[in-house]
Structure formats: structure tokens, C-alpha cells
Scaffold this motif. Structure first.
Motif, PDB file in Angstrom:
ATOM      1  N   UNK A  43      46.394  38.165  25.425  1.00  0.00           N
ATOM      2  CA  UNK A  43      45.138  37.406  25.495  1.00  0.00           C
ATOM      3  C   UNK A  43      44.440  37.628  26.841  1.00  0.00           C
ATOM      4  N   UNK A  44      45.215  37.712  27.912  1.00  0.00           N
ATOM      5  CA  UNK A  44      44.629  37.854  29.248  1.00  0.00           C
ATOM      6  C   UNK A  44      44.005  39.228  29.473  1.00  0.00           C
ATOM      7  N   UNK A  45      44.582  40.279  28.896  1.00  0.00           N
ATOM      8  CA  UNK A  45      44.049  41.634  29.098  1.00  0.00           C
ATOM      9  C   UNK A  45      42.626  41.764  28.562  1.00  0.00           C
ATOM     10  N   UNK A  46      42.342  41.385  27.303  1.00  0.00           N
ATOM     11  CA  UNK A  46      40.951  41.486  26.846  1.00  0.00           C
ATOM     12  C   UNK A  46      40.020  40.495  27.550  1.00  0.00           C
ATOM     13  N   UNK A  47      40.569  39.398  28.040  1.00  0.00           N
ATOM     14  CA  UNK A  47      39.742  38.448  28.785  1.00  0.00           C
ATOM     15  C   UNK A  47      39.254  39.089  30.082  1.00  0.00           C
ATOM     16  N   UNK A  48      40.140  39.812  30.769  1.00  0.00           N
ATOM     17  CA  UNK A  48      39.760  40.509  31.998  1.00  0.00           C
ATOM     18  C   UNK A  48      38.745  41.615  31.689  1.00  0.00           C
TER      19      UNK A  48
END
Length: 159
Positions: free
Chosen positions: A136-141
Motif C-alpha cells: 500500500x505504501x509503495x503506490x502511495x509514494x
């Protein structure tokens, strides 16, 4: 040593997946919302470094913790999903591919429909790989950087 990475995304990545997610309306296969993994670019670099330093022969899946439905990744990217029947989507993208305007061939819809989720425990155990970013954090970044690119494009268009 062979590393099989989950799709890599991040603020500076330009690949088929980031180009796909950069469209305002992101085509998807009607009736399918596959679970996906997104590996952050920093985690990919760390995994490649570990593979060189540890010199551990074998095949390793390099994957982040967790999975994310494609529809949620599209929302995180600030985009709108455009569900299309598979036959229409394939024909449309096929025409764009032939015209050399599409980022991926029509077979990309196979990937969107029947995506694979990998188990990265062997890379953790043998290489010592520990992802810093979740799926979830990778596409958020990535989405934060894409938003800045979108704003810059709007500013350049108005000038």
C-alpha cells in the motif's frame, strides 16, 4: 542468483505499470479486481544489493508485505478505474498498440485479470531482505510524485 520482483513503483520509476496508472481513466477488466503487490524502488535496489553482497545462488521472489486490490491502487493514484469488457479492452488496446501509442500490448489484460502474488519469505530468510514499504505504501509514494507531475503539467499547459 535470480531475483523475481513484484512490479516496481516509486517516485522516479517510469515503467509499464506507472505509465498505466498515470492515465486519468485507467482501463481495467470488467468483473475483476485482482490482488497485487507493489515493490517500492528503494526496496528493489536494496534487494539487488543484498543479492550481490550475499552471493546466494538460487531463485528468490522479492515482494513487499501485503497485497492491494488493483481498484484501490488506482484510487490511491488519484485516478478513476474504467472497467471494460475484456473483448472490447483487448481490441481497443490492440489498435493502440499497433499504432504504437499504447504502453503495453493487449496481453497486458491477461496480467490484470490473472495476476500472480508471490511469497517473498525465501528472500527474507536467505538474503535477509526486509521491505521498508508495504504494497500500500509503495503506490502511495508513487502517487505523491505523480500528483506533482500532474500539477506541473497543468502549469506548463497554461503558460
Amino acid at each position: 542468483t535470480i531475483l523475481r520482483t513484484a512490479p516496481i513503483v516509486g517516485p522516479t520509476v517510469d515503467n509499464f505499470l506507472t505509465r498505466y496508472l498515470s492515465h486519468r481513466a485507467v482501463p481495467t477488466v470488467l468483473g475483476f479486481d485482482p490482488l497485487m503487490q507493489f515493490l517500492h524502488e528503494a526496496d528493489a535496489i536494496a534487494a539487488f544489493r543484498l543479492a550481490v553482497v550475499r552471493d546466494a545462488p538460487g531463485v528468490f521472489n522479492v515482494a513487499p508485505d501485503g497485497v492491494l486490490p488493483l481498484g484501490m491502487a488506482i484510487k490511491i493514484a488519484g485516478r478513476t478505474g474504467l472497467p471494460m469488457p475484456r473483448s472490447i479492452a483487448s481490441a481497443f488496446v490492440g489498435a493502440l498498440w499497433i499504432a504504437q501509442v499504447a504502453e503495453a500490448p493487449p496481453s497486458f489484460f491477461d496480467y490484470l485479470q490473472y495476476v500472480c502474488v508471490a511469497d517473498g519469505r525465501l528472500a527474507q530468510k536467505v538474503l535477509g531482505f526486509r521491505p521498508l514499504y508495504t504494497s500500500r505504501e509503495a503506490p502511495t509514494d508513487y502517487a505523491g510524485a505523480q500528483h506533482l507531475r500532474d500539477v506541473n503539467l497543468l502549469t506548463e499547459t497554461r503558460a
